[in-house]
Scaffold this motif. Structure first.
Motif, short mmCIF file in Angstrom:
data_model
loop_
_atom_site.label_atom_id
_atom_site.label_comp_id
_atom_site.label_asym_id
_atom_site.label_seq_id
_atom_site.Cartn_x
_atom_site.Cartn_y
_atom_site.Cartn_z
N THR A 92 -4.38 6.08 6.66
CA THR A 92 -4.74 5.27 5.49
C THR A 92 -4.88 3.80 5.85
O THR A 92 -5.02 2.96 4.96
N HIS A 117 5.91 7.50 4.60
CA HIS A 117 5.16 8.37 5.51
C HIS A 117 5.97 8.65 6.77
O HIS A 117 6.37 7.72 7.47
N HIS A 163 4.64 2.41 1.92
CA HIS A 163 3.63 1.63 1.18
C HIS A 163 4.22 1.35 -0.20
O HIS A 163 4.93 2.18 -0.76
N GLU A 202 0.12 5.61 -2.23
CA GLU A 202 -1.28 5.76 -1.78
C GLU A 202 -1.88 6.97 -2.47
O GLU A 202 -2.91 6.88 -3.12
N HIS A 207 7.16 4.83 8.00
CA HIS A 207 6.86 3.55 7.33
C HIS A 207 6.65 3.82 5.84
O HIS A 207 6.74 4.98 5.42
ZN ZN Z 1 1.09 5.23 5.78
#
Ligand code: ZN
Ligand code: GRE
Length: 266
Positions: A198, A116, A93, A103, A91
Motif C-alpha cells: 500500500t 500490518h 497506519h 487502509e 507497522h
Molecule cells: Zn502497511
C-alpha cells in the motif's frame, strides 16, 4: 530519492502513479471489503502461525510511521498460503481523527487504524526483497484498530518507545520486546484477496489476510502515534506542510476491486 518524500503530504497517494506506474494497476491495495458478498471458502488446512514471544526487539521511525524490526522467528502457513512465510516487520497506519486511518474499509466504513504484519515466502525465495518482487511472494496480516476505554498492553510497549524515536530514521531497542501474537485479534475469521503493497513501489505481490475482528487500543495510545515526526532531526521542520511535519495520517484510500474475488473465511 522519491521514497524519501513524505508520502501523504504534497506527494500524496493520488500522485504516486506518476513515479510508480503500478500504483494505477488492477490489483492494488487497500480495497473496500464488501462484507456480505465474499466467496465463502474452507481451506484444506486452517491458517496457523508461531511467533517467538520476544520476536520484535527494535523500533524505527520510517518518516511515515513506526516499524517494528524482527530478530526472532515468526512463521505463518495454512489457509490460503501455499508454503511457509516468515515474519519480516510490523507497522501501522492511522488517521487524524477516529473516523479514518485504516487502509482497508468494510462496506465503506474505515477504522481508526490498521496494523500490518508483513511476511515473505521463505520456502520459495531467499530474501524479503526477492519475494517482494515475485507473484504471491508476500503475505500480510491486516488487523484493524478500534478505540475503546482499555489501553492495550502490547501496544503500550510501542507507545513507550515512540518518544525515543521522535524523528525520521531514528531506531532504538525496545525496553520491552513485543510479542506479535498479542497484536492479533481474538477471533481468527478473516477476508482474503490478492493485492499489493500500500506504499510505493506498490508491488502487486501480496496475498492479503484481513482479520474481521479489530484490536482495541485507547484514545491516548493512538494519539501517541500521531505525534511522530515525518522529518529527520537535521532537516528543518517543514513549515509549508499541511500536517506541520507530524505523521497524523499515513493511510492509502481504497483502490478499485477490478473484478477481484474476496474470500470469506469463517
Ligand atoms: Zn502497511
Ligand atoms: C506498507 O509499506 O504499508 C506495506 C509494506 C509491505 C506490505 C504491505 C504494506 O511495506 O502495506
Amino acid at each position: 530519492n522519491i521514497l524519501n518524500l513524505f508520502l501523504y503530504g504534497e506527494f500524496c497517494p493520488h500522485t504516486w502513479a506518476v513515479h510508480f506506474p503500478l500504483a494505477s494497476g488492477k490489483r492494488q491495495s487497500p480495497i473496500d471489503i464488501p462484507s456480505g458478498r465474499g466467496e465463502a471458502v474452507n481451506f484444506s488446512s486452517g491458517l496457523a502461525w508461531t511467533y517467538d514471544s520476544d520476536a520484535c526487539d527494535r523500533i524505527t521511525n520510517t518518516g511515515h510511521g513506526w516499524k517494528l524490526l524482527v530478530s526472532g522467528n515468526g512463521e505463518l502457513w495454512g489457509g490460503p498460503l501455499p508454503s511457509k512465510f516468515k515474519l519480516e516487520q510490523i507497522h501501522a497506519h492511522w488517521g487524524c481523527t477516529e473516523n479514518e486511518g485504516s487502509e482497508h474499509t468494510v462496506d465503506g466504513v474505515a477504522y481508526p487504524g490498521e496494523i500490518h504484519l508483513v511476511h515473505w515466502d521463505s520456502e520459495k525465495y531467499s530474501s524479503f526483497a526477492e519475494a517482494a518482487n515475485a507473484d504471491g511472494g508476500l503475505a500480510v496480516l491486516g488487523v484493524f484498530i478500534t478505540v475503546g476505554d482499555q489501553a492495550h498492553d502490547e501496544i503500550q510497549k510501542i507507545v513507550d518507545a515512540l518518544e525515543l524515536i521522535p524523528n525520521k530514521d531514528m531506531t532504538e531497542n525496545l525496553a520491552k520486546t513485543v510479542d506479535p501474537l498479542k497484536l492479533l485479534p481474538e477471533s481468527k475469521a478473516f477476508w482474503n484477496y490478492e493485492g499489493s503493497l500500500t506504499t510505493p513501489p506498490c508491488l502487486e505481490t501480496v496475498n492479503w489476510i484481513v482479520f474481521k475482528t479489530p484490536l482495541t487500543v485507547s484514545k491516548e495510545q493512538i494519539s501517541a502515534f500521531r505525534a511522530l515526526r515525518a522529518y529527520a532531526p537535521e532537516e528543518d521542520k517543514p513549515g509549508d506542510d499541511e500536517f506541520g511535519g507530524q505523521v497524523v495520517q499515513n493511510f492509502r484510500p481504497p483502490m478499485p476491486l477490478c473484478g477481484r474475488v474476496v474470500r470469506d473465511c469463517c
